[in-house]
Every structure is written in structure tokens, then in C-alpha cells.
Design a protein around this motif. Sequence first.
Motif, mmCIF file in Angstrom:
data_model
loop_
_atom_site.group_PDB
_atom_site.id
_atom_site.type_symbol
_atom_site.label_atom_id
_atom_site.label_comp_id
_atom_site.label_asym_id
_atom_site.label_seq_id
_atom_site.Cartn_x
_atom_site.Cartn_y
_atom_site.Cartn_z
ATOM 1 N N ASN A 64 -10.349 -9.133 -1.467
ATOM 2 C CA ASN A 64 -8.893 -9.065 -1.325
ATOM 3 C C ASN A 64 -8.450 -7.799 -0.607
ATOM 4 O O ASN A 64 -7.538 -7.828 0.214
ATOM 5 C CB ASN A 64 -8.213 -9.164 -2.693
ATOM 6 C CG ASN A 64 -8.343 -10.543 -3.292
ATOM 7 O OD1 ASN A 64 -8.550 -11.523 -2.584
ATOM 8 N ND2 ASN A 64 -8.245 -10.623 -4.600
ATOM 9 N N GLU A 65 -9.096 -6.686 -0.924
ATOM 10 C CA GLU A 65 -8.764 -5.427 -0.262
ATOM 11 C C GLU A 65 -9.046 -5.520 1.231
ATOM 12 O O GLU A 65 -8.253 -5.075 2.056
ATOM 13 C CB GLU A 65 -9.560 -4.282 -0.886
ATOM 14 C CG GLU A 65 -9.204 -2.921 -0.345
ATOM 15 C CD GLU A 65 -10.007 -1.810 -1.026
ATOM 16 O OE1 GLU A 65 -10.299 -0.836 -0.336
ATOM 17 O OE2 GLU A 65 -10.330 -1.935 -2.217
ATOM 18 N N PHE A 66 -10.181 -6.117 1.565
ATOM 19 C CA PHE A 66 -10.515 -6.294 2.977
ATOM 20 C C PHE A 66 -9.457 -7.135 3.686
ATOM 21 O O PHE A 66 -8.966 -6.762 4.745
ATOM 22 C CB PHE A 66 -11.885 -6.957 3.131
ATOM 23 C CG PHE A 66 -12.159 -7.367 4.544
ATOM 24 C CD1 PHE A 66 -12.577 -6.446 5.481
ATOM 25 C CD2 PHE A 66 -11.974 -8.685 4.938
ATOM 26 C CE1 PHE A 66 -12.805 -6.823 6.790
ATOM 27 C CE2 PHE A 66 -12.207 -9.071 6.246
ATOM 28 C CZ PHE A 66 -12.623 -8.140 7.177
ATOM 29 N N VAL A 67 -9.105 -8.253 3.097
ATOM 30 C CA VAL A 67 -8.125 -9.151 3.721
ATOM 31 C C VAL A 67 -6.786 -8.436 3.892
ATOM 32 O O VAL A 67 -6.169 -8.509 4.959
ATOM 33 C CB VAL A 67 -7.955 -10.438 2.879
ATOM 34 C CG1 VAL A 67 -6.777 -11.261 3.345
ATOM 35 C CG2 VAL A 67 -9.234 -11.268 2.925
ATOM 36 N N TYR A 68 -6.339 -7.728 2.877
ATOM 37 C CA TYR A 68 -5.064 -7.019 2.951
ATOM 38 C C TYR A 68 -5.106 -5.942 4.035
ATOM 39 O O TYR A 68 -4.216 -5.865 4.886
ATOM 40 C CB TYR A 68 -4.719 -6.390 1.596
ATOM 41 C CG TYR A 68 -3.492 -5.522 1.662
ATOM 42 C CD1 TYR A 68 -2.227 -6.080 1.635
ATOM 43 C CD2 TYR A 68 -3.612 -4.137 1.790
ATOM 44 C CE1 TYR A 68 -1.088 -5.280 1.727
ATOM 45 C CE2 TYR A 68 -2.474 -3.334 1.883
ATOM 46 C CZ TYR A 68 -1.229 -3.916 1.849
ATOM 47 O OH TYR A 68 -0.117 -3.121 1.953
ATOM 48 N N GLU A 69 -6.125 -5.092 3.995
ATOM 49 C CA GLU A 69 -6.213 -3.982 4.946
ATOM 50 C C GLU A 69 -6.358 -4.489 6.375
ATOM 51 O O GLU A 69 -5.730 -3.969 7.301
ATOM 52 C CB GLU A 69 -7.376 -3.051 4.597
ATOM 53 C CG GLU A 69 -7.193 -2.299 3.306
ATOM 54 C CD GLU A 69 -6.087 -1.262 3.352
ATOM 55 O OE1 GLU A 69 -5.747 -0.775 4.452
ATOM 56 O OE2 GLU A 69 -5.557 -0.922 2.286
ATOM 57 N N TYR A 70 -7.189 -5.498 6.565
ATOM 58 C CA TYR A 70 -7.388 -6.034 7.910
ATOM 59 C C TYR A 70 -6.096 -6.663 8.431
ATOM 60 O O TYR A 70 -5.707 -6.445 9.575
ATOM 61 C CB TYR A 70 -8.526 -7.051 7.915
ATOM 62 C CG TYR A 70 -8.910 -7.469 9.302
ATOM 63 C CD1 TYR A 70 -9.665 -6.622 10.103
ATOM 64 C CD2 TYR A 70 -8.517 -8.699 9.818
ATOM 65 C CE1 TYR A 70 -10.016 -6.997 11.384
ATOM 66 C CE2 TYR A 70 -8.864 -9.076 11.097
ATOM 67 C CZ TYR A 70 -9.618 -8.213 11.878
ATOM 68 O OH TYR A 70 -9.955 -8.576 13.149
ATOM 69 N N GLY A 71 -5.405 -7.397 7.573
ATOM 70 C CA GLY A 71 -4.132 -7.995 7.961
ATOM 71 C C GLY A 71 -3.099 -6.934 8.293
ATOM 72 O O GLY A 71 -2.333 -7.070 9.252
ATOM 73 N N PHE A 72 -3.077 -5.845 7.516
ATOM 74 C CA PHE A 72 -2.125 -4.775 7.768
ATOM 75 C C PHE A 72 -2.394 -4.110 9.121
ATOM 76 O O PHE A 72 -1.462 -3.823 9.885
ATOM 77 C CB PHE A 72 -2.174 -3.740 6.646
ATOM 78 C CG PHE A 72 -1.165 -2.640 6.799
ATOM 79 C CD1 PHE A 72 0.187 -2.907 6.664
ATOM 80 C CD2 PHE A 72 -1.560 -1.351 7.086
ATOM 81 C CE1 PHE A 72 1.140 -1.902 6.814
ATOM 82 C CE2 PHE A 72 -0.625 -0.344 7.241
ATOM 83 C CZ PHE A 72 0.728 -0.615 7.088
#
Length: 88
Positions: A64-72
Motif C-alpha cells: 500500500n505504501e508503494f502504491v500511494y507513494e508511486y501514485g503521488f
Amino acid sequence: MCDMDNVLKDIYSSDIILNQDEEMMLEQIHIRYFDLMDQFHERIINGKLILSEEEVEELENCVNEFVYEYGFIQFKRGVHLAVAIIHG
């Protein structure tokens, strides 16, 4: 009318900065993820891989952290592109 040379320079500069941000973010998440995978692999070899709820949550948090950070970072890339075009 916008000056395309300035727009391209701004986009390139922005992309360099965002690529560095992206690389640091991915490195931090990968280290955490691969540490977990190493622990799990060691337990598989020993024949006792049963994940606790906390371990499953930690793995989910990594993803989830990866998805959030990458999306940001991709969002920031879009904003920088828009600003470069508007002010070019």
C-alpha cells in the motif's frame, strides 16, 4: 503562445527531480519488502511458514505504501508538466 524550449527544459528539470524522489522512495520500500521476503524464505526452508496477522499486515502495508507513494510522484509529475506548459 508558449516557448516550447522553455517548456521542454522545465519538464526535463522536473522529471530529473521526480526521478530522484521516485528512486529514494522505491529503495526504502524495496529494502523493507525484501527484508520481509528474506525472513519468509528462511522460514519456508525451515518448514514453518505460517504468517501472523501482524506479518500479513506489514506485507500489505509495504504494498500500500508503494502504491500511494508511486501514485503521488506520478501526480506531482503531472502537476509539474501542467505548470511548465502554462508558464512556458
